[in-house]
Design an enzyme around this catalytic site. Structure first.
Site, PDB file in Angstrom:
ATOM      1  N   SER A  38       0.801  -1.224   0.000  1.00  0.00           N
ATOM      2  CA  SER A  38       0.000   0.000   0.000  1.00  0.00           C
ATOM      3  C   SER A  38       0.833   1.273   0.000  1.00  0.00           C
ATOM      4  CB  SER A  38      -0.953   0.008   1.194  1.00  0.00           C
ATOM      5  OG  SER A  38      -0.239  -0.090   2.412  1.00  0.00           O
ATOM      6  N   ASP A 309      -3.460   8.295   7.889  1.00  0.00           N
ATOM      7  CA  ASP A 309      -4.525   7.482   8.479  1.00  0.00           C
ATOM      8  C   ASP A 309      -3.937   6.624   9.601  1.00  0.00           C
ATOM      9  OD1 ASP A 309      -3.164   5.508   7.116  1.00  0.00           O
ATOM     10  OD2 ASP A 309      -4.758   5.089   5.671  1.00  0.00           O
ATOM     11  N   HIS A 312      -0.555   4.895   7.271  1.00  0.00           N
ATOM     12  CA  HIS A 312       0.081   5.470   6.088  1.00  0.00           C
ATOM     13  C   HIS A 312       0.413   6.942   6.330  1.00  0.00           C
ATOM     14  CE1 HIS A 312      -2.541   2.131   4.621  1.00  0.00           C
ATOM     15  NE2 HIS A 312      -1.403   1.793   4.035  1.00  0.00           N
TER      16      HIS A 312
END
Length: 344
Positions: A38, A309, A312
């Site tokens: 990610s 978040d 991240h």
């Protein structure tokens, strides 16, 4: 699914113009091919059955206010490196229709959130590193040779050898696997042994990319997974993942010797957070412990937040890292600019 893929093709034509670009003087390398999790996913997970998706607001609020599938508020590390190389942003492999893939010759993004180096590292459906390399193999064997500028073996060989291959993966192998109390597969290994095993697996997979014609690599593995808005900062966890970070440079130097004509850049995301943590104000951060997103609402001062978040980081943080990695710092050794200019 077909209509969704068509949307992605249209989106990238409009915003990034990645079709039909010939290797030119404006870019430092012909293409950038991206593998990972990610940290660099550009939207592949949009097409998978998983809750690990970033295609809803407020993700992408600073990416033309478009939740394209990046796990941040704006651009990823791969995006910023592409821009510095003079390339358009790499489209997600699963977002390009089968009939159009041969037209994309400035690089493709195969990264997938919630996956890792190991095939049994995952949270829901995702593209394992093996699967990503399988798709890259299809790009090399089936798609690129169809392009009018890459039809000869020499042209294709030149394209592949001069392009850069960015690999950012490994944190999930700890967070979702080794440190997961519900998974027992690797509990017999101590942190040093697991790090050695993980890096050996990574090396084996990179060799497959090398055998397809790749020569220039940027490799990053585990970050400080013990530091996040939820865990800030669990040093016991950080010490368990640190061996992988510590051993990476030696491993890439070993691969460089083994893989004739190759060059590797070691990217150290683990140490990057230490640098920010030691003097956050110097880098413009007022908050390095809380998520910018609170109850689904993004903070207004996103450039002052390190975390976007639950785990991240913001584009502001990524931008600092990309700048240091590209033009010379201890975060990346050697720097990406030297890699781009290297005549192998």
């Amino acid at each position: 699914m077909k209509s969704f893929k068509a949307f992605w093709v249209f989106f990238y034509i409009v915003h990034h113009s990645f079709f039909l670009k010939v290797d030119g003087a404006e870019s430092l390398v012909p293409a950038l091919y991206v593998f990972g999790d990610s940290s660099v996913d550009a939207g592949n997970n949009n097409n998978l059955h998983t809750h690990a998706k970033a295609n809803v607001p407020p993700y992408g609020i600073d990416f033309n206010n478009n939740a394209a599938g990046r796990f941040t508020n704006g651009k990823t590390f791969a995006d910023l490196i592409a821009i510095k190389l003079g390339l358009p942003l790499q489209p997600p492999y699963l977002g390009i229709s089968d009939s159009k893939r041969y037209q994309v010759i400035t690089g493709i993004n195969y990264a997938s959130g919630a996956c890792g180096i190991l095939n049994d590292t995952r949270d829901g459906e995702c593209l394992s590193l093996d699967k990503q390399i399988e798709y890259f193999t299809s790009t090399v064997v089936n798609d690129l040779p169809k392009h009018k500028h890459l039809k000869s073996k020499d042209e294709l060989k030149h394209h592949l050898s001069k392009s850069i291959y960015l690999i950012s993966i490994g944190s999930n192998d700890y967070f979702l696997n080794y440190l997961n109390p519900q998974i027992r597969s690797y509990k017999n290994m101590n942190p040093e042994e697991f790090a050695d095993y993980l890096l050996e697996q990574l090396s084996s997979k990179i060799k497959t990319i090398y055998n397809l014609g790749a020569r220039k690599f940027v490799v990053g593995t585990v970050n400080q997974v013990g530091c996040s808005p939820n865990l800030y900062c669990n040093e016991t966890i950080n010490q368990m993942v640190k061996p992988c970070s510590d051993k990476l440079l030696m491993k890439v130097q070993e691969m460089e010797k083994q893989f004739s004509g190759s060059m590797f850049v070691s990217s150290n995301g683990f140490n990057f957070f230490n640098k920010i943590k030691n003097d956050p104000k110097k880098y413009g951060f007022a908050n390095i412990s809380k998520s910018c997103i609170q109850e689904g609402i993004p903070c207004a001062n996103r450039k002052e937040h390190y975390f976007w978040d639950f785990g991240h980081i913001t584009e502001a943080a990524v931008d600092i890292y990309a700048n240091e990695c590209f033009s010379g710092s201890k975060m990346c050794f050697p720097d990406v600019k030297k890699l781009a200019h290297a005549d192998l």
